[in-house]
Design a protein around this motif. Structure first.
Motif, PDB file in Angstrom:
ATOM      1  N   SER A 103       0.807  -1.226   0.000  1.00 19.76           N
ATOM      2  CA  SER A 103       0.000   0.000   0.000  1.00 19.76           C
ATOM      3  C   SER A 103       0.835   1.269   0.000  1.00 19.76           C
ATOM      4  CB  SER A 103      -0.936   0.012   1.214  1.00 19.76           C
ATOM      5  OG  SER A 103      -0.191  -0.066   2.419  1.00 19.76           O
ATOM      6  N   GLU A 104       2.004   1.239   0.654  1.00 24.02           N
ATOM      7  CA  GLU A 104       2.824   2.448   0.752  1.00 24.02           C
ATOM      8  C   GLU A 104       4.238   2.260   0.238  1.00 24.02           C
ATOM      9  OE1 GLU A 104       2.102   5.583   4.110  1.00 24.02           O
ATOM     10  OE2 GLU A 104       2.271   3.610   5.020  1.00 24.02           O
ATOM     11  N   GLU A 225      -4.188  -6.611   7.181  1.00 23.22           N
ATOM     12  CA  GLU A 225      -5.316  -5.733   7.483  1.00 23.22           C
ATOM     13  C   GLU A 225      -6.578  -6.530   7.823  1.00 23.22           C
ATOM     14  OE1 GLU A 225      -5.184  -2.424   8.125  1.00 23.22           O
ATOM     15  OE2 GLU A 225      -3.091  -3.042   8.011  1.00 23.22           O
ATOM     16  N   ALA A 244      -0.858   1.333   7.043  1.00 24.19           N
ATOM     17  CA  ALA A 244      -0.705   2.474   6.143  1.00 24.19           C
ATOM     18  C   ALA A 244      -1.609   3.619   6.578  1.00 24.19           C
ATOM     19  CB  ALA A 244      -1.029   2.055   4.713  1.00 24.19           C
TER      20      ALA A 244
END
Length: 295
Positions: A103-104, A225, A244
């Motif tokens: 995600s990042e 997550e 994130a």
């Protein structure tokens, strides 16, 4: 044994003349004539009707020519593909990384790399560590970011950064008012973890063992997550890297003992030559030592 002769056969069939085909191919006419005779002997069928140096295809020869042309076209297509993948400016990098870095971390890395290499293409693969190492060994990846950093004789691995892990608890949990915790204080809790085979699962088991207990696993999953969502639902606690984006419904505690962290590294197959785009991206990743992860 047929493959090296297909281009010779195609040239003779196209020119219907051995000498002209030999001139195009840059081989002696006698060598080409003998090669065609051996090809017919290997196949056990006449491909040409001969009249001096002029030849014409037999029905069997025309059938064989169609397949030979398709085969040669596929070979040329494959050659074009590998040349394109190795092009320094527009080539391809097959890059694997952990789900938790998707995600990042990886988008930031690719954005920074493409500032100087705007046309390099990427084949991106997200998976857990052991699966990526298997794919690396099978030739499906050029490089992978993984944790723990692998130690194997057929791999080269370099440590790039370290990521602290936190104990994630529901917001109404008895420990939610704390900022720091020793992991041993969670010995009686139910844990939600990644499945066996994931690097983070191995790290969780090892840290709990170092703290003096075996975690009671209530749920196993494949994505960090998802585990945070299970924690928010009150189904257990988890050792996870920072999110994130902050997740409502949970509190993330700093673990003071044992030291809870995971090393992130890059790995590749030992002894395998790099294409120019892979070499450039490898140099870029190694230049990010200590600065791989977002602040």
């Amino acid at each position: 044994m047929l493959a090296p002769r297909l281009a010779h056969f195609e040239a003779v069939a196209r020119h219907e003349h051995v000498t002209r085909a030999a001139q195009e191919l840059g081989v002696p006419q006698s060598t080409l004539s003998r090669a065609m005779v051996r090809l017919e002997q290997d196949l056990g069928v006449a491909l040409f009707a001969r009249k001096g140096r002029t030849v014409s295809l037999t029905p069997a020869g025309r059938t064989f020519l169609g397949s030979a042309e398709r085969a040669l076209a596929e070979v040329e297509k494959a050659a074009d593909s590998v040349r394109a993948d190795a092009d320094p400016a527009t080539g391809k990098v097959a890059f694997g990384f952990l789900h938790t870095m998707g995600s990042e971390t990886v988008p930031a890395l690719l954005r920074a790399f493409r500032a100087d290499h705007p046309r390099v293409r990427f084949q991106l693969v997200q998976n857990y560590g052991e699966a990526m190492i298997e794919r690396l060994r099978a030739g499906g990846l050029d490089l992978c970011l993984t944790s723990p950093v692998p130690d194997a004789p057929d791999l080269v691995a370099r440590r790039l950064d370290e990521q602290r892990l936190r104990l994630v608890v529901p917001e109404d949990h008895r420990l939610a008012t704390r900022r720091r915790i020793r992991l041993a204080e969670a010995a009686d809790e139910k844990f939600v973890t990644l499945e066996p085979g994931y690097g983070l699962r191995r790290i969780t088991d090892d840290l709990c063992a170092e703290a003096g207990f075996t975690p009671r696993v209530a749920f196993e999953g494949e994505e960090a997550e998802t585990l945070r969502g299970l924690v928010a639902a009150g189904l257990g606690v988890a050792l996870l890297p920072p999110p994130a984006v902050p997740r409502p419904g949970v509190v993330e505690l700093t673990v003071t003992a044992p030291r809870a962290a995971r090393e992130i590294g890059v790995a590749w197959l030992d002894g395998h030559p790099d294409t120019p785009p892979v070499a450039a991206f490898k140099r870029f990743l190694l230049s990010r030592r200590g600065h791989l992860l977002p602040d």
